[in-house]
Design an enzyme around this catalytic site. Structure first.
Site, short mmCIF file in Angstrom:
data_model
loop_
_atom_site.label_atom_id
_atom_site.label_comp_id
_atom_site.label_asym_id
_atom_site.label_seq_id
_atom_site.Cartn_x
_atom_site.Cartn_y
_atom_site.Cartn_z
N ASN A 8 0.96 -1.28 0.02
CA ASN A 8 0.14 -0.01 -0.09
C ASN A 8 0.65 1.21 -0.05
OD1 ASN A 8 -1.61 2.10 0.96
ND2 ASN A 8 -3.04 0.89 1.85
N LYS A 9 0.78 1.76 -1.30
CA LYS A 9 1.87 2.92 -1.21
C LYS A 9 1.51 4.41 -0.34
CE LYS A 9 -0.31 5.14 -5.62
NZ LYS A 9 -1.24 4.67 -5.34
N HIS A 10 0.20 4.24 -0.03
CA HIS A 10 -0.08 5.49 1.04
C HIS A 10 0.35 5.23 2.47
CE1 HIS A 10 -3.42 6.79 -1.90
NE2 HIS A 10 -3.52 5.20 -2.29
N LYS A 11 0.36 4.16 2.70
CA LYS A 11 0.78 3.68 4.01
C LYS A 11 2.34 4.08 3.97
CE LYS A 11 -1.51 -0.41 5.46
NZ LYS A 11 -1.26 -1.88 5.92
N ASP A 63 -0.87 -4.23 10.10
CA ASP A 63 -2.20 -4.55 9.92
C ASP A 63 -3.20 -3.60 10.63
OD1 ASP A 63 -3.79 -6.30 8.24
OD2 ASP A 63 -4.21 -7.57 10.24
N ALA A 140 -8.51 4.94 0.93
CA ALA A 140 -9.52 4.08 1.30
C ALA A 140 -10.79 4.64 2.30
CB ALA A 140 -8.84 2.92 1.88
N ASP A 142 -10.63 6.97 4.35
CA ASP A 142 -10.43 8.12 4.97
C ASP A 142 -11.40 9.34 4.77
OD1 ASP A 142 -7.96 7.95 6.27
OD2 ASP A 142 -6.80 8.35 4.58
P1 ITT Z 1 -0.76 -4.02 3.40
O1 ITT Z 1 0.08 -4.55 2.24
O2 ITT Z 1 0.15 -3.34 4.22
O3 ITT Z 1 -1.46 -5.30 3.97
P2 ITT Z 1 -3.50 -3.22 2.89
O4 ITT Z 1 -4.02 -1.93 2.17
O5 ITT Z 1 -3.89 -4.41 2.56
O6 ITT Z 1 -1.82 -2.94 2.70
P3 ITT Z 1 -4.44 -3.41 5.57
O7 ITT Z 1 -4.75 -4.99 5.58
O8 ITT Z 1 -3.49 -3.01 6.85
O9 ITT Z 1 -3.62 -2.91 4.22
O10 ITT Z 1 -5.70 -2.32 5.76
C1 ITT Z 1 -6.96 -2.85 5.70
C2 ITT Z 1 -7.76 -1.92 4.99
O11 ITT Z 1 -7.83 -0.82 5.86
C3 ITT Z 1 -7.30 -1.65 3.60
O12 ITT Z 1 -8.58 -1.63 2.68
C4 ITT Z 1 -6.46 -0.39 3.64
O13 ITT Z 1 -6.83 0.31 2.58
C5 ITT Z 1 -7.30 0.37 4.87
N1 ITT Z 1 -6.70 1.31 5.59
C6 ITT Z 1 -5.52 0.95 6.09
N2 ITT Z 1 -5.02 2.28 6.87
C7 ITT Z 1 -5.79 3.22 6.64
C8 ITT Z 1 -5.86 4.60 6.83
O14 ITT Z 1 -5.07 5.34 7.39
N3 ITT Z 1 -7.08 5.44 6.10
C9 ITT Z 1 -7.88 4.72 5.52
N4 ITT Z 1 -8.12 3.56 5.46
C10 ITT Z 1 -7.00 2.62 5.75
#
Ligand code: ITT
Length: 182
Positions: A8-11, A63, A140, A142
């Site tokens: 997830n590039k936003h992370k 996670d 996502a 937000d």
């Molecule tokens: P990884 O590769 O790090 O697992 P992911 O996008 O699958 O990335 P997660 O399972 O941790 O990440 O996240 C679960 C969901 O919550 C996923 O749809 C994310 O896009 C969303 N999410 C995570 N952090 C968020 C944030 O800060 N704001 C909004 N949505 C978020």
């Protein structure tokens, strides 16, 4: 050097902004690891252990779950799947006419080095599910995560603003504090 394993590039953008205030180098690799169905903690522990063994480097994984009180914690550990299927509009529909809109984001950081056992760090932020999507910043969930103290959704906050108090800021800061005294 610590390697952040995520797809997830936003992370990555948010984490880089948080780490820049500290003397720790962060790199990013999208390794793709198999997430067992389980708690955020179980997923973070198994992901961190797997990636540190595979890369032979110290790693962090994260996670995240959005826990909505009126839905008994749903989508929680199913957040990724729900974001891809129901999406924000689907969540707003589930909460149509519901007054108690309390929700929390939880972030669990899993850290592991090649020859040690994983450690986890939990960060939370509390808020409410908005009645409609607002803002086009962030990603996502937000635009539907409203923070009463700010009078805005996460979708209306810049990275710097969100990083003042987000779930990710809180979990990464706990990790950084611990890591800095190792
Ligand atoms: P990884 O590769 O790090 O697992 P992911 O996008 O699958 O990335 P997660 O399972 O941790 O990440 O996240 C679960 C969901 O919550 C996923 O749809 C994310 O896009 C969303 N999410 C995570 N952090 C968020 C944030 O800060 N704001 C909004 N949505 C978020």
């Amino acid at each position: 050097m610590i390697t952040f394993i995520t797809g997830n590039k936003h992370k990555v953008i948010e984490a880089e902004n948080i780490f820049k205030d500290y003397d720790i180098n962060l790199e990013h690799i999208d390794l793709g690891y198999c997430e067992p169905q389980g708690t955020l903690e179980e997923v973070a522990i198994s992901g961190a252990k797997y990636a540190s063994r595979k890369l032979n480097k110290p790693v962090i994984v994260e996670d995240v779950g959005l826990f909505i009180k009126a839905l008994k914690g749903f989508p929680g550990t199913y957040s990724s799947y729900v974001q891809e299927t129901l999406g924000n509009q689907g969540i707003l529909k589930l909460l149509d006419g519901v007054n108690d809109r309390y929700a929390e984001f939880r972030s669990v950081i899993g850290y592991c080095a090649p020859n040690s056992e994983p450690k986890i760090f939990l960060g939370k932020v509390i808020g409410e599910i908005a009645v409609e999507e607002k803002g086009d910043l962030g990603f996502a969930f937000d635009p539907i995560f409203y923070v009463p103290a700010e009078g805005k959704t996460f979708g209306e906050l810049t990275t710097e603003e969100k990083n003042q108090f987000s779930h990710r800021k809180n979990s990464l800061e706990k990790f950084i504090k611990w890591y800095s005294i190792q």
